[in-house]
Write a protein that holds these residues in place. Structure first.
Motif, PDB file in Angstrom:
ATOM      1  N   THR B 389       0.843  -1.191   0.000  1.00  0.00           N
ATOM      2  CA  THR B 389       0.000   0.000   0.000  1.00  0.00           C
ATOM      3  C   THR B 389       0.878   1.241   0.000  1.00  0.00           C
ATOM      4  O   THR B 389       2.018   1.212   0.462  1.00  0.00           O
ATOM      5  N   GLY B 390       0.336   2.325  -0.514  1.00  0.00           N
ATOM      6  CA  GLY B 390       1.089   3.572  -0.584  1.00  0.00           C
ATOM      7  C   GLY B 390       2.348   3.447  -1.407  1.00  0.00           C
ATOM      8  O   GLY B 390       3.400   3.959  -1.034  1.00  0.00           O
ATOM      9  N   LEU B 391       2.242   2.777  -2.551  1.00  0.00           N
ATOM     10  CA  LEU B 391       3.443   2.488  -3.344  1.00  0.00           C
ATOM     11  C   LEU B 391       4.010   3.742  -4.003  1.00  0.00           C
ATOM     12  O   LEU B 391       3.269   4.538  -4.575  1.00  0.00           O
ATOM     13  N   VAL B 392       5.310   3.888  -3.922  1.00  0.00           N
ATOM     14  CA  VAL B 392       6.001   4.939  -4.654  1.00  0.00           C
ATOM     15  C   VAL B 392       7.232   4.313  -5.287  1.00  0.00           C
ATOM     16  O   VAL B 392       8.073   3.753  -4.583  1.00  0.00           O
ATOM     17  N   THR B 393       7.324   4.422  -6.592  1.00  0.00           N
ATOM     18  CA  THR B 393       8.507   3.873  -7.234  1.00  0.00           C
ATOM     19  C   THR B 393       9.684   4.814  -7.020  1.00  0.00           C
ATOM     20  O   THR B 393       9.523   5.954  -6.613  1.00  0.00           O
ATOM     21  N   LYS B 394      10.853   4.287  -7.336  1.00  0.00           N
ATOM     22  CA  LYS B 394      12.069   5.074  -7.175  1.00  0.00           C
ATOM     23  C   LYS B 394      12.003   6.350  -8.000  1.00  0.00           C
ATOM     24  O   LYS B 394      12.306   7.445  -7.509  1.00  0.00           O
ATOM     25  N   GLU B 395      11.565   6.222  -9.254  1.00  0.00           N
ATOM     26  CA  GLU B 395      11.539   7.384 -10.142  1.00  0.00           C
ATOM     27  C   GLU B 395      10.550   8.428  -9.633  1.00  0.00           C
ATOM     28  O   GLU B 395      10.835   9.629  -9.622  1.00  0.00           O
ATOM     29  N   ALA B 409      13.203   4.300   1.557  1.00  0.00           N
ATOM     30  CA  ALA B 409      12.317   3.144   1.462  1.00  0.00           C
ATOM     31  C   ALA B 409      11.970   2.844   0.015  1.00  0.00           C
ATOM     32  O   ALA B 409      11.501   1.765  -0.305  1.00  0.00           O
ATOM     33  N   SER B 410      12.194   3.825  -0.880  1.00  0.00           N
ATOM     34  CA  SER B 410      11.957   3.579  -2.299  1.00  0.00           C
ATOM     35  C   SER B 410      13.236   3.192  -3.025  1.00  0.00           C
ATOM     36  O   SER B 410      13.250   3.133  -4.239  1.00  0.00           O
ATOM     37  N   GLY B 411      14.307   3.011  -2.308  1.00  0.00           N
ATOM     38  CA  GLY B 411      15.496   2.456  -2.930  1.00  0.00           C
ATOM     39  C   GLY B 411      16.569   3.443  -3.306  1.00  0.00           C
ATOM     40  O   GLY B 411      17.495   3.090  -4.038  1.00  0.00           O
ATOM     41  N   VAL B 412      16.490   4.690  -2.861  1.00  0.00           N
ATOM     42  CA  VAL B 412      17.542   5.651  -3.175  1.00  0.00           C
ATOM     43  C   VAL B 412      18.336   5.921  -1.891  1.00  0.00           C
ATOM     44  O   VAL B 412      17.781   6.435  -0.930  1.00  0.00           O
ATOM     45  N   PRO B 413      19.587   5.566  -1.855  1.00  0.00           N
ATOM     46  CA  PRO B 413      20.341   5.683  -0.599  1.00  0.00           C
ATOM     47  C   PRO B 413      20.868   7.092  -0.377  1.00  0.00           C
ATOM     48  O   PRO B 413      22.069   7.295  -0.194  1.00  0.00           O
ATOM     49  N   TYR B 414      20.002   8.070  -0.398  1.00  0.00           N
ATOM     50  CA  TYR B 414      20.455   9.455  -0.229  1.00  0.00           C
ATOM     51  C   TYR B 414      20.289   9.857   1.222  1.00  0.00           C
ATOM     52  O   TYR B 414      19.177   9.894   1.750  1.00  0.00           O
ATOM     53  N   ASP B 415      21.388  10.117   1.871  1.00  0.00           N
ATOM     54  CA  ASP B 415      21.361  10.545   3.270  1.00  0.00           C
ATOM     55  C   ASP B 415      22.468  11.572   3.431  1.00  0.00           C
ATOM     56  O   ASP B 415      23.636  11.284   3.179  1.00  0.00           O
ATOM     57  N   LEU B 416      22.088  12.767   3.837  1.00  0.00           N
ATOM     58  CA  LEU B 416      23.071  13.841   3.934  1.00  0.00           C
ATOM     59  C   LEU B 416      24.191  13.509   4.909  1.00  0.00           C
ATOM     60  O   LEU B 416      25.301  14.002   4.782  1.00  0.00           O
ATOM     61  N   ARG B 417      23.896  12.671   5.884  1.00  0.00           N
ATOM     62  CA  ARG B 417      24.944  12.357   6.858  1.00  0.00           C
ATOM     63  C   ARG B 417      26.087  11.605   6.204  1.00  0.00           C
ATOM     64  O   ARG B 417      27.205  11.626   6.679  1.00  0.00           O
ATOM     65  N   LYS B 418      25.773  10.902   5.095  1.00  0.00           N
ATOM     66  CA  LYS B 418      26.834  10.212   4.371  1.00  0.00           C
ATOM     67  C   LYS B 418      27.277  11.005   3.143  1.00  0.00           C
ATOM     68  O   LYS B 418      28.451  11.051   2.825  1.00  0.00           O
TER      69      LYS B 418
END
Lengths: 242, 577, 235
Positions: B389-395, B409-418
């Motif tokens: 439910t509440g699906l969001v694709t990566k794009e 959670a959509s598969g993009v490993p973007y984290d400002l801490r890294k």
């Protein structure tokens, strides 16, 4: 994908988890164990309550705080009701310099200054009001005070029946013996004395970098201390050069 | 406070010059600021397409649209082109890990820019906000209506000539009419579908969000989200306060993790000033930020589990949260609105038993989190409610401007801490949990794992917490210690200047971002060299999430919409500001 | 819907007007009704069913109040209802904006009599430090308030104190009169010309603070009625 990321996968349910009934029993067991763990001490509490007492702190495992009979121990930085400190001769330390009023983001402090009969004290507040229903308890007034005159207590019990009674004047704000007595709220947030360790070790030099812009402005700044006779259109002090 | 000469840091300047000679120019950006280009409004749309698609740019994530009214700048900083308004688009490239600001200035007579909704869908609500508060008109915008203020509002509140205290009457009909609600009456499918109003005072909307659904049976066929019910005018208020006085306001943006907001804001101003904070202050900021992140996730998961019917976890998780409150209160003096960060350090050193207390707390928190993990993560009902439910694709997540746990959670490993480490995050060993499903379960599971990673960071921070001061000793920025104020004239003068005039931040502009609990929390600050910010624009992580909510729920059930809303973790305080 | 007067039931604790000189005494009847009033008030005060109108930070603290550390059920007030029809105590927790104001009023009107309002936190009480274009400067512009709880946000204990004080007031029978005396500011519904635009919407507010930083000038402040009229008149 960069190495930093760890891809998680959805846990696969086992057969027993899928048929669900076992899981229901397990879940109930888990919540029931919490209940039982809490129940016995609660019964004990109730037994004490029959005699109008509170159980000693060690004999409870539930975290409930029995307000108003029992109060949470807040730290000595807690930002509660303000108090105005007094000098040794029982006069207010406040010299009505308007620093707290200026620093207050909520604009909830209202001061009117008067000339103090004792020459050395120069000024004192004729009126010092804090609207506690505007105050956001940020502690900036305490930080801003240059005379150590306003502190905060740990008194958080501030509810009112009307808005007028929430405006505290000098009588309500002046420090009373009860504020620090046994069972009283005690002092809360107060000025920070965190001296720079470099300064303690004698290494601190009022660095030219920090001080230069002010040296020539010093006299001007002192003369422009707010006073009733100040000219209304005093030019703003020049900005320090970056 | 050394001054570096501003230089242009745009990496693709030659390509830009070749393609848009004269119409898009790299600009010099100040210390700590993101690379900037300035674009002619007429070619903004072309440049945007180029920036999104060209292999040398690939700015696929639109983070923010900040607008500014430049009419009250001091004479020497007034724009030479005489154009009053300016929109700044903040972009990010997930492939090249680079930020960019695109500026476009428009004159007062015709404040109009091409809409970029077809380039980045995330621009939709950001442009509506800019229209609402600044009055910049976006041509071809599909739905240019007021967003944060109500329909009875007259004028554009963030223009400099708008009086901060001017209020307007809002009546019931001003808020009840939405396009969706009125369309049902006329459309031929009036008998087939029904309109359901959801919020703003509904337990599952957490107070202040509103959505209008058109339902076919129980399936949502169209939805419209509405926000602004908690628009508290943070940005307008900050313009009339000194830089320090803004700190209490930042606490109330994301009130589930106020520490992160304050730290982010203080860091932005420190970057403008060029002030370094002592290592102890940096470590404490990291530790308390991570505690706040845990708290935020606890509230999100607890509240969401209540919404889908698992009440027990609420009590388990709030017990853990209440324990953390004890620690935060001992540090800063308030349970929730901490006001702990100061520009140049912290308001106070941590208490003496901070390290032992935090360690004890971590054990406690982990216990409660594990309890909930055992109860929920492999629970058949929770899985059925949350998976798929509440699906969001990566794009789509990138296109709609997602950041934070929802993007991960959509598969993009973007984290400002890294990706853009700050406050020494590069020295900590931790992982970024990512899931590829993009459904509600992933958002739940990623948050659970993030709490454990935060605990790891805290443990490392505690084991090597440096000693020393927590404040910079530049007394043009930090209030001098009290014994200096009471006893010495220099101290008193510094104190006096700081309180009455505020910190004098050099003129300039910055975009500084922090990894908030919900995603990228950005502060765009414009200074005119005085003691008060000329303009602060917050990039709230929730804003694009809620903008996408109306698209995400279509095709699902109403009860799934509730779960989706809960796990997007919309915090109205920062959504509406 | 907005006319709450017609829906108002006779409220327990109302003072019976004296019958006039020479009329027979009603002491016996008083005894019975007083005892009944006491019973009703006792029941009211110990079974407050709150509807949390939570919008912002204070709502998070309200969650703390109902969770295990503070446990509101010790005061018989744990039955948190999200339907106004089932609640008799509205706890307004958080900033109320102009956009939210009609919603608040509507929910207040939907509550059954007798009903009470606690304003939790300074934003709800006065607008707090948001002296701004979109924030209601105190919910008493819209609904009558019985107890104001200060703090930003108040500690859970403080909210509990507010509830305890409200209970006492209900038991003393004082609150009904208090509410009668309060003039309610109506929210305009539709194009009904009879209801005037409430005072809160006129946008008359004291200027927030002077623009350029500088030093306060005392003579000016003393003459300025806004500055010296006390915080009540500042709005």
């Amino acid at each position: 994908m960069p190495a930093k990321a760890v891809t998680l996968t959805v846990p696969e349910l086992t057969f027993w988890e899928r048929i669900y009934l076992v899981e229901v029993a397990k879940g109930l067991f888990r919540t029931m164990s919490h209940l039982l763990r809490n129940l016995l001490p609660t019964l004990k509490t109730d037994a004490y309550a029959l005699f109008g007492k509170l159980p000693p702190a060690g004999e409870r495992s539930i975290p409930t705080i029995y307000y108003p009979e029992e109060k949470r121990n807040y730290s000595n930085r807690f930002r509660g009701r303000h108090i105005l400190k007094k000098r040794a001769d029982d006069t207010l330390r406040c010299v009505a310099c308007y620093m707290c009023q200026t620093a207050c983001p909520a604009d909830c402090i209202d001061i009117v200054a008067g000339e103090h009969p004792v020459l050395a004290y120069e000024k004192y507040p004729v009126k010092f009001e804090i609207d506690l229903l505007r105050c956001v308890m940020c502690g900036f007034c305490v930080d801003a005070c240059p005379k150590d005159a306003i502190w905060m207590t740990r008194d958080y019990e501030l509810s009112f029946f009307d808005r007028k009674s929430a405006v505290y004047g000098i009588p309500e704000l002046t420090e009373k013996p009860g504020d620090t007595a046994e069972g009283g709220p005690g002092y809360g947030y107060r000025p920070y004395y965190g001296a720079s360790p470099m300064r303690k070790a004698g290494e601190f030099q009022p660095s030219g970098l920090a001080l230069m812009p002010f040296l020539d402005l010093r006299n001007k700044a002192i003369n422009r201390m707010p006073a009733p006779a100040a000219p209304p259109a005093a030019p703003p002090a020049a900005k320090p050069a970056a | 406070m050394s001054t570096d000469a501003p230089v242009s840091t745009v990496s693709f300047a030659p390509v830009l010059e070749r393609k848009f000679a004269g119409r898009a120019r790299p600009e010099a950006s100040g210390r700590g600021d993101v690379p900037t280009i300035s674009v002619d409004p007429a070619s903004l749309h072309d440049v945007a397409l180029f920036l999104r698609d060209d292999p040398s740019t690939r700015f696929d994530l639109l983070l923010d649209v900040a607008s500014i009214d430049r009419s009250k700048l001091p004479a020497e900083q007034l724009p030479r082109d005489g154009k009053r308004f300016q929109a700044s688009y903040i972009l990010y490239s997930t492939r090249r890990n680079e930020h960019l600001r695109v500026k476009a200035a428009v004159p007062e007579a015709r404040p109009s820019l091409p809409s970029l909704v077809d380039v980045w869908p995330a621009a939709n609500w950001f442009e509506r906000e800019a229209w609402d508060l600044m009055g910049i008109d976006f041509e071809n915008h599909p739905n240019q209506k007021r967003l944060l203020t109500h329909n009875g509002f007259v004028g554009h509140a963030l223009r400099k000539d708008y009086e901060a205290g001017q209020r307007w009457l809002c009546t019931e009909e001003d808020i009840l009419q939405t396009d969706l609600a009125s369309k049902t009456e006329t459309a031929e499918d009036a008998f087939e579908t029904m309109t359901l109003n959801f919020g703003p005072s509904h337990p599952a909307t957490h107070g202040t969000l509103r959505a209008v659904f058109r339902l076919d049976g129980e399936t949502i066929v169209a939805a419209e989200g509405e926000c602004g019910y908690l628009h508290r005018c943070f940005e307008k208020m900050s313009e009339s306060h000194t830089y320090s006085q803004v700190i209490p306001y930042t606490d109330r943006l994301n009130y589930c993790s106020p520490m992160i907001n304050g730290n982010g804001y203080a860091r932005a101003v420190e970057q403008m000033l060029g002030v370094e904070i002592p290592p102890r202050a940096r470590a404490v900021r990291v530790i308390l930020s991570e505690f706040s992140r845990i708290m935020d996730h606890l509230v999100c998961i607890a509240a969401n589990l209540v919404d889908i019917g698992a009440l027990t976890n609420f009590w388990f998780l709030f017990q853990a949260r209440e324990e953390i409150y004890g620690l935060l209160e001992a540090c800063c003096g308030a349970r929730l609105t901490s006001s702990y960060a100061r520009i140049g350090g912290l308001s106070n050193d941590v208490p003496e038993n901070f390290v032992e207390w935090s360690r004890r707390l971590l054990v406690e928190v982990k216990k409660q989190v594990d309890e909930v993990d055992r109860l929920v993560s492999r629970n058949g009902i929770a899985m059925k409610r949350l998976r798929g439910t509440g699906l969001v694709t990566k794009e789509n997540a990138i296109a709609w401007g997602f950041t934070g746990p929802c993007l991960r959670a959509s598969g993009v490993p973007y984290d400002l801490r890294k990706d853009k480490p700050y406050d020494g995050y590069e020295t900590y060993d931790f992982d970024i949990p990512v899931m590829n499903d993009g459904d509600n379960y992933s958002r739940y599971y990623v948050r659970m794992e993030e709490m454990r990673q935060s605990a790891r960071i805290i443990e490392q921070g505690l084991s090597r917490l440096p000693s020393g001061p927590v404040n910079s000793d530049d007394y043009r920025v930090v209030l001098p210690p009290k014994e200096m104020v009471y006893n010495e004239m220099e101290g008193l003068i510094y104190h006096f200047k700081l309180v009455f005039e505020g910190i004098q931040v050099p003129a300039g502009e910055i975009y500084s971002s922090t990894e908030g609990a919900n995603g990228e929390l950005g502060y765009s600050i414009v200074s005119d060299g005085s003691g008060r910010p000329y303009r602060i624009k917050v990039r709230p992580p929730c804003f694009p999430l809620f903008a996408a909510f109306e698209k995400m729920v279509v095709g699902g059930m109403v009860s799934d919409a509730v779960a989706t809303l809960g796990l997007l973790n919309i915090i109205a305080g920062e959504l509406d500001r | 819907m907005s006319d709450s007067k017609s829906a108002r039931l006779p409220v327990a604790g109302q003072v019976v007007p004296p019958l006039g000189p020479g009329m027979p005494s009603t002491a016996g009847a008083d005894f019975l009704t007083t005892k009944l009033d006491w019973l009703v008030q006792w029941a009211h005060s110990n079974s407050l069913w709150p509807i949390p109108f939570g919008t912002a930070c204070c709502a998070i603290e309200f969650m703390s109040v109902v969770s295990s550390h503070y446990d509101l059920s010790r005061f018989g007030a744990e039955v948190v209802r999200f339907s106004p029809r089932q609640a008799d105590l509205m706890i307004v927790a958080g900033t109320i904006t102009d956009k939210q104001a009609p919603v608040l009023r509507k929910i207040y009107d939907q509550m059954m009599e007798p009903k009470w309002v606690i304003s939790m936190g300074v934003c709800a009480c006065t607008g707090g430090f948001y002296r701004a274009y979109h924030v209601v400067q105190g919910i008493d512009e819209i609904v009558p308030v019985d107890v104001y709880v200060a703090g930003c946000p108040p500690t859970p204990e403080n909210l509990m104190l507010g509830i305890i004080q409200l209970q006492k007031k209900i038991q003393s029978g004082e609150l009904a009169r208090h509410r009668e005396a309060k003039t309610l500011v109506p929210i305009r519904v539709g194009e009904d010309p009879r209801i005037s635009i409430p005072a809160y919407s006129t946008g008359v507010m004291a200027p927030h603070r002077p623009g350029p930083p500088g030093f306060p000038e005392i003579p000016e402040r003393a003459e300025d009625p806004v500055a010296t009229g006390g915080p009540e008149k500042r709005r």
